[in-house]
Design an enzyme around this catalytic site. Structure first.
Site, mmCIF file in Angstrom:
data_model
loop_
_atom_site.group_PDB
_atom_site.id
_atom_site.type_symbol
_atom_site.label_atom_id
_atom_site.label_comp_id
_atom_site.label_asym_id
_atom_site.label_seq_id
_atom_site.Cartn_x
_atom_site.Cartn_y
_atom_site.Cartn_z
ATOM 1 N N HIS A 73 -10.604 -6.084 -2.390
ATOM 2 C CA HIS A 73 -11.686 -5.877 -1.421
ATOM 3 C C HIS A 73 -12.812 -5.158 -2.154
ATOM 4 C CE1 HIS A 73 -9.296 -7.148 2.003
ATOM 5 N NE2 HIS A 73 -8.318 -6.338 1.634
ATOM 6 N N ASN A 83 2.058 -5.245 -3.106
ATOM 7 C CA ASN A 83 0.647 -5.536 -2.836
ATOM 8 C C ASN A 83 -0.116 -4.239 -2.554
ATOM 9 O OD1 ASN A 83 -1.409 -7.638 -2.200
ATOM 10 N ND2 ASN A 83 -1.299 -6.833 -0.108
ATOM 11 N N GLU A 99 0.802 -1.238 0.000
ATOM 12 C CA GLU A 99 0.000 0.000 0.000
ATOM 13 C C GLU A 99 0.833 1.285 0.000
ATOM 14 O OE1 GLU A 99 -2.680 -0.521 3.311
ATOM 15 O OE2 GLU A 99 -3.540 -2.338 2.468
ATOM 16 N N ASP A 142 -12.406 -10.320 -0.886
ATOM 17 C CA ASP A 142 -13.707 -10.418 -0.222
ATOM 18 C C ASP A 142 -14.670 -9.531 -0.996
ATOM 19 O OD1 ASP A 142 -12.943 -7.867 0.796
ATOM 20 O OD2 ASP A 142 -12.597 -8.632 2.812
ATOM 21 N N GLU A 182 -6.359 -10.679 -1.241
ATOM 22 C CA GLU A 182 -7.197 -10.445 -0.051
ATOM 23 C C GLU A 182 -8.665 -10.390 -0.434
ATOM 24 O OE1 GLU A 182 -5.770 -7.021 2.193
ATOM 25 O OE2 GLU A 182 -3.679 -7.556 1.838
HETATM 26 O O1 G3I Z 1 -4.569 -7.658 19.006
HETATM 27 C C1 G3I Z 1 -5.332 -6.555 19.501
HETATM 28 C C2 G3I Z 1 -6.024 -6.922 20.765
HETATM 29 O O2 G3I Z 1 -5.056 -7.206 21.751
HETATM 30 C C3 G3I Z 1 -6.919 -5.774 21.201
HETATM 31 O O3 G3I Z 1 -7.643 -6.137 22.328
HETATM 32 C C4 G3I Z 1 -7.874 -5.403 20.075
HETATM 33 C C5 G3I Z 1 -8.738 -4.205 20.436
HETATM 34 O O4 G3I Z 1 -9.141 -3.515 19.298
HETATM 35 O O5 G3I Z 1 -7.148 -5.097 18.930
HETATM 36 C C6 G3I Z 1 -6.366 -6.174 18.468
HETATM 37 O O6 G3I Z 1 -5.661 -5.788 17.306
HETATM 38 C C7 G3I Z 1 -6.447 -5.668 16.148
HETATM 39 C C8 G3I Z 1 -5.917 -6.640 15.095
HETATM 40 O O7 G3I Z 1 -6.609 -6.446 13.888
HETATM 41 C C9 G3I Z 1 -6.070 -8.096 15.533
HETATM 42 O O8 G3I Z 1 -7.431 -8.432 15.639
HETATM 43 C C10 G3I Z 1 -6.328 -4.245 15.653
HETATM 44 O O9 G3I Z 1 -6.945 -3.365 16.562
HETATM 45 C C11 G3I Z 1 -6.962 -4.116 14.296
HETATM 46 O O10 G3I Z 1 -6.650 -2.825 13.781
HETATM 47 C C12 G3I Z 1 -6.400 -5.156 13.359
HETATM 48 O O11 G3I Z 1 -7.075 -5.019 12.129
HETATM 49 C C13 G3I Z 1 -6.426 -5.609 11.015
HETATM 50 C C14 G3I Z 1 -6.133 -4.541 9.979
HETATM 51 O O12 G3I Z 1 -5.559 -5.153 8.831
HETATM 52 C C15 G3I Z 1 -5.176 -3.495 10.508
HETATM 53 O O13 G3I Z 1 -4.739 -2.655 9.503
HETATM 54 C C16 G3I Z 1 -7.338 -6.667 10.437
HETATM 55 O O14 G3I Z 1 -7.466 -7.752 11.362
HETATM 56 C C17 G3I Z 1 -6.787 -7.192 9.122
HETATM 57 O O15 G3I Z 1 -7.737 -8.013 8.484
HETATM 58 C C18 G3I Z 1 -6.482 -6.025 8.203
HETATM 59 O O16 G3I Z 1 -5.904 -6.536 7.017
HETATM 60 C C19 G3I Z 1 -5.561 -5.576 6.027
HETATM 61 C C20 G3I Z 1 -4.299 -6.067 5.350
HETATM 62 O O17 G3I Z 1 -3.280 -6.288 6.292
HETATM 63 C C21 G3I Z 1 -3.829 -5.081 4.281
HETATM 64 N N1 G3I Z 1 -4.895 -4.791 3.335
HETATM 65 C C22 G3I Z 1 -6.170 -4.352 3.924
HETATM 66 C C23 G3I Z 1 -6.655 -5.387 4.948
HETATM 67 C C24 G3I Z 1 -8.015 -5.011 5.526
HETATM 68 O O18 G3I Z 1 -7.956 -3.816 6.249
#
Ligand code: G3I
Length: 304
Positions: free
Chosen positions: A205, A169, A127, A236, A234
């Site tokens: 996405h 990516n 990105e 969906d 990715e």
């Molecule tokens: O691990 C912490 C946890 O300890 C805490 O309690 C909780 C509270 O919010 O947060 C948890 O972390 C989260 C993490 O996912 C694990 O679940 C983060 O807040 C959350 O921001 C994070 O989101 C991820 C996101 O990327 C962050 O940018 C998504 O799971 C993940 O699917 C998403 O994936 C991205 C790709 O990497 C890049 N392309 C876009 C895609 C979708 O956004």
């Protein structure tokens, strides 16, 4: 073939999913993963904040759990993501200039070295381009270290793990537009100058109103024609029922129509596993039952 992975393999491709380490103890989730997929991408566990929470101290436990599962089920691993403006540990967010550049290079070296030989494809840079009509790089702390940060990341990854395919990516690059044109120009330049790049990932996405661009296949093809593999990384698609199923089939068929599109990854297993706060964008419902979209993808891959 009766599973996504087996059907894709008969077409010379993989079919993967994003995996969250903490869900592997869920038997429904694990059962679908083990049965259906032959590639996995750690959803968050290989990101900078997860692997180097303190500068110079690396933690691979969660990512290793996913890689070990992949090995045990014979699945490939897509590594995600080495250098990215988002999900940086706070110490990196507070760096700039040479200190940040050196930290990025060390991070790429250490992570690719730890996983050397185990990764099919790495998202080396994620990105890095801006949305909209400018075709510019995204403003970020990494970009501020100098425009060559992307090629430095690729050269660093190649030196540490020569066998892994190295990918760029991004999202909103799925059709032909200013952003994908800019990525295209970068890949073309890298190929011309011998910067090591092997693949381009198209996150894909999509929402219900505009599921996939009409030139999706043509866009994949023009990148492939530069001499790189292309991967749907990715996928969906928001929606439900037949409309959603048709869109998933169309995305699958686009990949199958491009010889160098060597794999598809969906961004989660069940709708309830999706990063999207609400909605039903995946192939299995919250109970783990296959949806119409699942059958459409399986059939498009030649399976039943
Ligand atoms: O691990 C912490 C946890 O300890 C805490 O309690 C909780 C509270 O919010 O947060 C948890 O972390 C989260 C993490 O996912 C694990 O679940 C983060 O807040 C959350 O921001 C994070 O989101 C991820 C996101 O990327 C962050 O940018 C998504 O799971 C993940 O699917 C998403 O994936 C991205 C790709 O990497 C890049 N392309 C876009 C895609 C979708 O956004």
């Amino acid at each position: 073939a009766t599973t996504l992975g087996a059907a894709a393999a008969e077409k010379g491709r993989y079919f993967g999913t994003a995996v969250a380490a903490y869900k592997l103890s869920d038997s429904v989730y694990s059962g679908i993963l083990n049965r259906e997929f032959n590639s996995v991408t750690p959803e968050n566990e290989m990101k900078w904040d997860a692997t180097e929470p303190t500068q110079g101290t690396f933690t691979f436990t969660s990512a290793d759990t996913i890689v070990n599962r992949a090995v045990s089920i014979g699945a490939k691993v897509r590594g995600h993501a080495l250098a990215w403006h988002s999900q940086q540990p706070s110490w990196a967010q507070n760096l700039s200039g040479t200190a940040l550049r050196n930290a990025m290079v060390n991070h790429v070296t250490q992570v690719t070295t730890h996983y050397r030989g185990k990764i099919d494809s790495w998202d080396v840079v994620n990105e890095a381009f801006a949305d909209g009509s400018t075709g510019a790089r995204r403003t970020s702390n990494l970009q501020s270290t100098g425009n060559d940060w992307i090629e430095v990341a690729f050269r660093t990854a190649r030196a540490a793990d020569p066998a892994a395919k190295l990918c760029y990516n991004d999202y909103n690059t799925d059709g032909q537009n200013a952003k994908s044109n800019a990525v295209y120009a970068m890949v073309s330049d890298f190929k011309a100058r011998g910067v090591p790049i092997d693949c381009v990932g198209f996150q894909s996405h999509f929402n219900a109103a505009s599921p996939l661009p009409s030139d999706y296949q043509a866009n994949l093809q023009r990148f492939a024609d530069l001499g790189v593999d292309v991967q749907i990384t990715e996928l969906d698609i928001e929606g439900s029922g037949t409309a959603q199923a048709n869109s998933f089939a169309a995305a699958t068929n686009a990949c199958l129509a491009v010889t160098r599109c060597n794999g598809i990854t969906v961004w989660g297993i069940r709708d309830t596993d999706s990063w999207r706060a609400s909605g039903t964008p995946l192939l299995f419902d919250g109970n783990g039952n296959p949806k119409a979209a699942y059958t459409a993808v399986l059939n498009a891959l030649g399976g039943t």
